[in-house]
Design an enzyme around this catalytic site. Structure first.
Site, PDB file in Angstrom:
ATOM      1  CB  SER A 325      69.290  75.153  58.969  1.00 45.82           C
ATOM      2  OG  SER A 325      70.322  75.964  59.541  1.00 45.82           O
ATOM      3  CG  HIS A 415      72.861  74.358  63.334  1.00 44.92           C
ATOM      4  ND1 HIS A 415      73.858  75.224  63.036  1.00 44.92           N
ATOM      5  CD2 HIS A 415      72.362  73.874  62.069  1.00 44.92           C
ATOM      6  CE1 HIS A 415      73.807  75.215  61.868  1.00 44.92           C
ATOM      7  NE2 HIS A 415      73.142  74.500  61.354  1.00 44.92           N
TER       8      HIS A 415
END
Length: 485
Positions: A325, A415
């Protein structure tokens, strides 16, 4: 007799179509006048055909308006067609005075109050939602509304616009519940318009060309989207996944893993059969929400969970699920800390080393100038000098910097709310100009342990607790004595 009925019904149908045509295309009313007329139909027995035609005409006219006139119409809708606070207060008083044992009157007044608490524009939105492409129109309408709210400075106006936004968001929340969404895998055989949209919507790792796109939807890759029955050819969320033998620590590592799995085969990728025994990790390396009007409506987390089920069912050997990410806004955060005091990021020895390399008299100004582009990544001495302090600062930024007691970074927050673990921070994971501009090329792996995601999510949402690996926590602890001075 049957023929006469058919001819009569045919005549009525033609008459109705002519009436709708006149309403739709021959109305000389302004948009505000047409809005007022439509809202006036709310508590009448007028035919739904007429209402639908009028609403469709309003939507069409709105789509042709310039930005300023759209904003004026939204402001009018929010202020003039909201609830009547005076009437609500009066009905509330009547309800409060109702005897509790008089159930009939109590229920009647409760129903009346509930109706009064529903603004007229709620009725309008539901009518719009019934039109063909009406859901898409409302999603785009909310995009305009969110833009207007962000540009408005007057507090009272923001309040009424936010109420309009809340009503519209709640309707979209129902219409876009997971049960209505369709999971679809995108392949090179998918239609051209869908493939083009997949390319256009990719913001994290932009597509270089059609060959690049073909590779990302081909073997050892998966691209999944959520679509909605009312927007069938419009991906709502796009998730790109790489199938690897281990969790890579860089964008290049995904390509290296692919080459490692392929070995020395000379078979073109298009004809390649995937070796399921070699796939042990699924890497979610890009997720994008495509509709700004669906902001605040959680779709991405459900997509990740559905894709996790899909890939683990298809590849039984997968026991590692992770992201690779980006870390948006980290560079700006670091520059602000250096502006306050370079000692918040760099130790005394690190500052001295940087001054020697840069021949600097003003470390903040020189670093700010240096970080304006990615050219510094070509200097091995600078890359080595920045690694430890920036990795340390990044761990602090992700793990300890908060907003309302949740992670400040929006990707981290996303997340963590899904139940992932902040697992590993990767130096120079993507040294491209785009990623360097955001996060000095640093990226992070968030691990998804499926058996723990529910408890991790609840612990984060309810107790604001971030589950992180020892390596991330250790880096953050090393930064603490600098940042909290």
């Amino acid at each position: 007799m049957i023929i006469k009925r058919y001819l009569f019904s045919s005549f009525l149908e033609k008459s109705r179509l002519k009436m709708i045509f006149r309403i739709r295309f021959c109305s000389n009313l302004s948009v505000n006048e047409e809005l007022k007329e439509i809202i006036g139909f709310k508590d009448t027995d007028i035919s739904n055909w007429i209402v639908e035609a009028k609403v469709k005409s309003l939507c069409y006219k709105y789509s042709l308006l310039p930005k300023m006139k759209r904003e004026n119409l939204l402001s009018t809708l929010a202020s003039e067609y909201a609830v009547d606070h005076t009437v609500i207060c009066h009905m509330s008083q009547k309800l409060a005075c109702t005897e509790l044992n008089n159930q009939s009157q109590l229920i009647t007044r409760e129903r009346s109050l509930r109706n009064l608490l529903t603004p007229p524009y709620h009725w309008l939105f539901t009518r719009m939602g019934r039109l063909e492409n009406g859901i898409k129109f409302l999603v785009d309408l909310r995009t305009d509304l969110l833009q207007l709210i962000s540009e408005t400075t007057e507090s009272n106006k923001i309040t009424i616009l936010q109420e309009l936004n809340t009503i519209l968001r709640d309707l979209l929340l129902v219409w876009f519940s997971v049960g209505f969404l369709h999971l679809e895998r995108i392949t090179w055989q998918s239609s051209c318009d869908i493939l083009q949209k997949i390319s256009d919507y990719e913001a994290i790792h932009p597509m270089r060309n059609w060959t690049d796109l073909k590779r990302r939807v081909g073997p050892y890759r998966r691209c999944f989207v959520f679509t909605h029955p009312s927007m069938p050819r419009e991906p709502l969320v796009v998730l790109h996944t790489a199938l690897c033998d281990t969790i890579p620590d860089s964008v290049k590592g995904i390509e290296i893993a692919e080459k490692r799995i392929l070995g020395k085969t000379e078979v073109p990728l298009s004809f390649l059969q995937e070796d399921k025994a070699k796939i042990k990790a699924a890497i979610f390396y890009s997720i994008a929400s495509t509709q700004k009007g669906l902001q605040g409506i959680e779709l991405g987390n459900y997509l990740i969970k559905e894709v996790a089920k899909q890939v683990t069912n298809e590849f039984p050997m997968i026991d590692q699920l992770s992201t690779l990410s980006p870390i948006p806004n980290f560079r700006m955060w670091v520059i602000e800390k250096i502006k306050q005091d370079p000692a918040k990021i760099f130790t005394a020895c690190e500052q001295e080393r940087l001054r020697e390399i840069l021949k600097s008299r003003d470390l903040f100004l020189d670093l700010k100038r240096l970080f304006n582009n990615s050219l510094w990544t070509n200097d091995e001495n600078l890359v080595a000098a920045f690694k430890e302090p920036l990795m340390r600062a990044c761990a602090w930024y992700l793990y300890r910097e908060k907003r309302r007691n949740y992670a400040l970074n929006n990707v981290a927050n996303f997340h963590l709310r899904n139940g992932a673990v902040m697992w590993r921070i990767n130096w120079m994971a993507d040294p491209s100009p785009r990623r360097t501009e955001n996060s000095f090329g640093i990226m992070v792996n968030y691990r998804y342990f499926l058996e723990e995601t529910e408890s991790n999510s609840r612990n984060y949402i309810e107790n604001k607790f971030i589950k992180a690996s020892d390596s991330v926590i250790s880096l953050a602890q090393n930064a603490e004595k600098l940042i909290l001075i």
